[in-house]
Design a protein around this motif. Structure first.
Motif, mmCIF file in Angstrom:
data_model
loop_
_atom_site.group_PDB
_atom_site.id
_atom_site.type_symbol
_atom_site.label_atom_id
_atom_site.label_comp_id
_atom_site.label_asym_id
_atom_site.label_seq_id
_atom_site.Cartn_x
_atom_site.Cartn_y
_atom_site.Cartn_z
ATOM 1 N N GLY A 61 0.826 -1.202 0.000
ATOM 2 C CA GLY A 61 0.000 0.000 0.000
ATOM 3 C C GLY A 61 0.857 1.248 0.000
ATOM 4 N N ARG A 62 0.339 2.291 0.627
ATOM 5 C CA ARG A 62 1.036 3.579 0.647
ATOM 6 C C ARG A 62 1.874 3.714 1.912
ATOM 7 N N PRO A 63 3.114 4.164 1.760
ATOM 8 C CA PRO A 63 3.949 4.357 2.944
ATOM 9 C C PRO A 63 3.317 5.277 3.987
ATOM 10 N N ALA A 64 2.540 6.247 3.552
ATOM 11 C CA ALA A 64 1.893 7.175 4.495
ATOM 12 C C ALA A 64 0.935 6.447 5.435
ATOM 13 N N ASP A 65 0.431 5.284 5.014
ATOM 14 C CA ASP A 65 -0.484 4.506 5.853
ATOM 15 C C ASP A 65 0.247 3.669 6.894
ATOM 16 N N GLY A 66 1.565 3.544 6.748
ATOM 17 C CA GLY A 66 2.353 2.767 7.694
ATOM 18 C C GLY A 66 2.384 1.299 7.342
ATOM 19 N N PRO A 67 3.392 0.583 7.852
ATOM 20 C CA PRO A 67 3.517 -0.842 7.545
ATOM 21 C C PRO A 67 2.456 -1.677 8.247
ATOM 22 N N ARG A 68 2.163 -2.798 7.631
ATOM 23 C CA ARG A 68 1.242 -3.754 8.230
ATOM 24 C C ARG A 68 2.010 -4.494 9.320
ATOM 25 N N CYS B 36 12.873 0.571 -1.965
ATOM 26 C CA CYS B 36 11.591 1.169 -2.333
ATOM 27 C C CYS B 36 11.335 2.420 -1.495
ATOM 28 N N ALA B 37 10.292 3.139 -1.854
ATOM 29 C CA ALA B 37 9.947 4.389 -1.176
ATOM 30 C C ALA B 37 9.598 4.177 0.295
ATOM 31 N N TRP B 38 9.274 2.951 0.675
ATOM 32 C CA TRP B 38 8.981 2.660 2.072
ATOM 33 C C TRP B 38 10.156 3.010 2.985
ATOM 34 N N MET B 39 11.372 2.977 2.458
ATOM 35 C CA MET B 39 12.550 3.260 3.288
ATOM 36 C C MET B 39 12.478 4.665 3.888
ATOM 37 N N ASP B 40 11.901 5.629 3.166
ATOM 38 C CA ASP B 40 11.731 6.978 3.705
ATOM 39 C C ASP B 40 10.752 6.988 4.879
ATOM 40 N N ALA B 41 9.782 6.075 4.865
ATOM 41 C CA ALA B 41 8.772 6.032 5.928
ATOM 42 C C ALA B 41 9.261 5.269 7.159
ATOM 43 N N VAL B 42 10.007 4.183 6.965
ATOM 44 C CA VAL B 42 10.376 3.332 8.104
ATOM 45 C C VAL B 42 11.760 3.619 8.666
ATOM 46 N N ILE B 43 12.640 4.248 7.867
ATOM 47 C CA ILE B 43 13.978 4.599 8.367
ATOM 48 C C ILE B 43 14.045 6.094 8.642
ATOM 49 N N ALA B 44 14.004 6.897 7.590
ATOM 50 C CA ALA B 44 14.035 8.363 7.712
ATOM 51 C C ALA B 44 13.897 8.948 6.310
ATOM 52 N N PRO B 45 13.355 10.149 6.200
ATOM 53 C CA PRO B 45 13.307 10.794 4.883
ATOM 54 C C PRO B 45 14.712 10.864 4.277
ATOM 55 N N GLY B 46 14.806 10.464 3.017
ATOM 56 C CA GLY B 46 16.090 10.435 2.334
ATOM 57 C C GLY B 46 16.731 9.059 2.278
ATOM 58 N N ALA B 47 16.212 8.103 3.052
ATOM 59 C CA ALA B 47 16.800 6.756 3.084
ATOM 60 C C ALA B 47 16.664 6.054 1.737
ATOM 61 N N PHE B 48 15.549 6.246 1.064
ATOM 62 C CA PHE B 48 15.332 5.626 -0.246
ATOM 63 C C PHE B 48 16.446 6.030 -1.206
ATOM 64 N N ALA B 49 16.734 7.317 -1.283
ATOM 65 C CA ALA B 49 17.806 7.797 -2.172
ATOM 66 C C ALA B 49 19.177 7.314 -1.695
ATOM 67 N N ALA B 50 19.396 7.308 -0.398
ATOM 68 C CA ALA B 50 20.695 6.885 0.145
ATOM 69 C C ALA B 50 20.968 5.407 -0.115
ATOM 70 N N LEU B 51 19.921 4.617 -0.308
ATOM 71 C CA LEU B 51 20.088 3.180 -0.546
ATOM 72 C C LEU B 51 20.150 2.804 -2.026
ATOM 73 N N ARG B 52 20.044 3.773 -2.919
ATOM 74 C CA ARG B 52 20.160 3.438 -4.345
ATOM 75 C C ARG B 52 21.501 2.778 -4.603
ATOM 76 N N ARG B 53 21.465 1.684 -5.354
ATOM 77 C CA ARG B 53 22.638 0.859 -5.664
ATOM 78 C C ARG B 53 23.237 0.209 -4.426
ATOM 79 N N ARG B 54 22.496 0.207 -3.323
ATOM 80 C CA ARG B 54 22.930 -0.417 -2.063
ATOM 81 C C ARG B 54 21.796 -1.250 -1.450
#
Length: 168
Positions: free
Chosen positions: A20-27, A128-146
């Motif tokens: 679903g949407r990261p704004a809704d939070g993880p199941r 995926c974009a969920w990384m910004d929701a569950v780790i911190a904003p910017g985590a998705f970009a920081a994990l590219r190629r990682r």
């Protein structure tokens, strides 16, 4: 080449928590996802995992991730500590080996004390974009190629947390 590594975390979950949407939070997970040991089945994946014996995921049933990628995220985002390795929802988190440097069809073995288990690399496990929701904003970009790699297990076996040897 033999490399001493540490199996930092093992993750097995029967369901997808990031749907679903990261704004809704993880199941919520129906059971704890952290494991001390996991059972690997050749061509099928990790027993009890959501990708086990799924035809669409047989070539990508087990995900590997480098703990150093979380160190990078913490440094890049100014976090006080590296995020919990279970947040990335990768099955096997290793410290001491650059799993992202592995290429498609590379074969490696991991022996955590119960004998070596071989894996063939299938494709990258992009974040995926969920990384910004569950780790911190910017985590998705920081994990590219990682984001780690998706693999197919070639042997039955057992993996455990703690010291291990990786043969590449």
């Amino acid at each position: 080449m033999s490399t001493t590594v540490e199996v930092v975390a093992l993750h097995v979950s029967p369901v997808h928590a990031y749907e679903g949407r990261p704004a809704d939070g993880p199941r919520p997970d129906p059971e704890p996802v952290s494991r001390d040991r996991v059972v690997v089945r050749a061509g099928l994946g990790l027993v009890g995992d959501r990708y086990f014996n799924r035809p669409a995921h047989r070539r990508a049933a087990v995900t590997f991730f480098a703990a150093e990628s979380l160190d990078h995220v913490a440094e890049a985002l100014g976090l006080a500590a590296a995020p919990d390795p279970l947040l990335v929802r990768r099955n096997v988190v290793l410290r001491g080996f650059d799993v992202d440097a592995l290429a498609r069809h590379d074969v490696f073995a991991l022996d955590s004390g119960d004998g070596p288990v071989r894996f063939e690399v299938g494709r990258p496990a992009n974040p995926c974009a969920w990384m910004d929701a569950v780790i911190a904003p910017g985590a998705f970009a920081a994990l590219r190629r990682r984001g780690g790699v998706r693999c197919v297990p070639l042997d039955d076996g057992v993996l455990g947390r703690g010291p291990a040897v990786l043969l590449a």
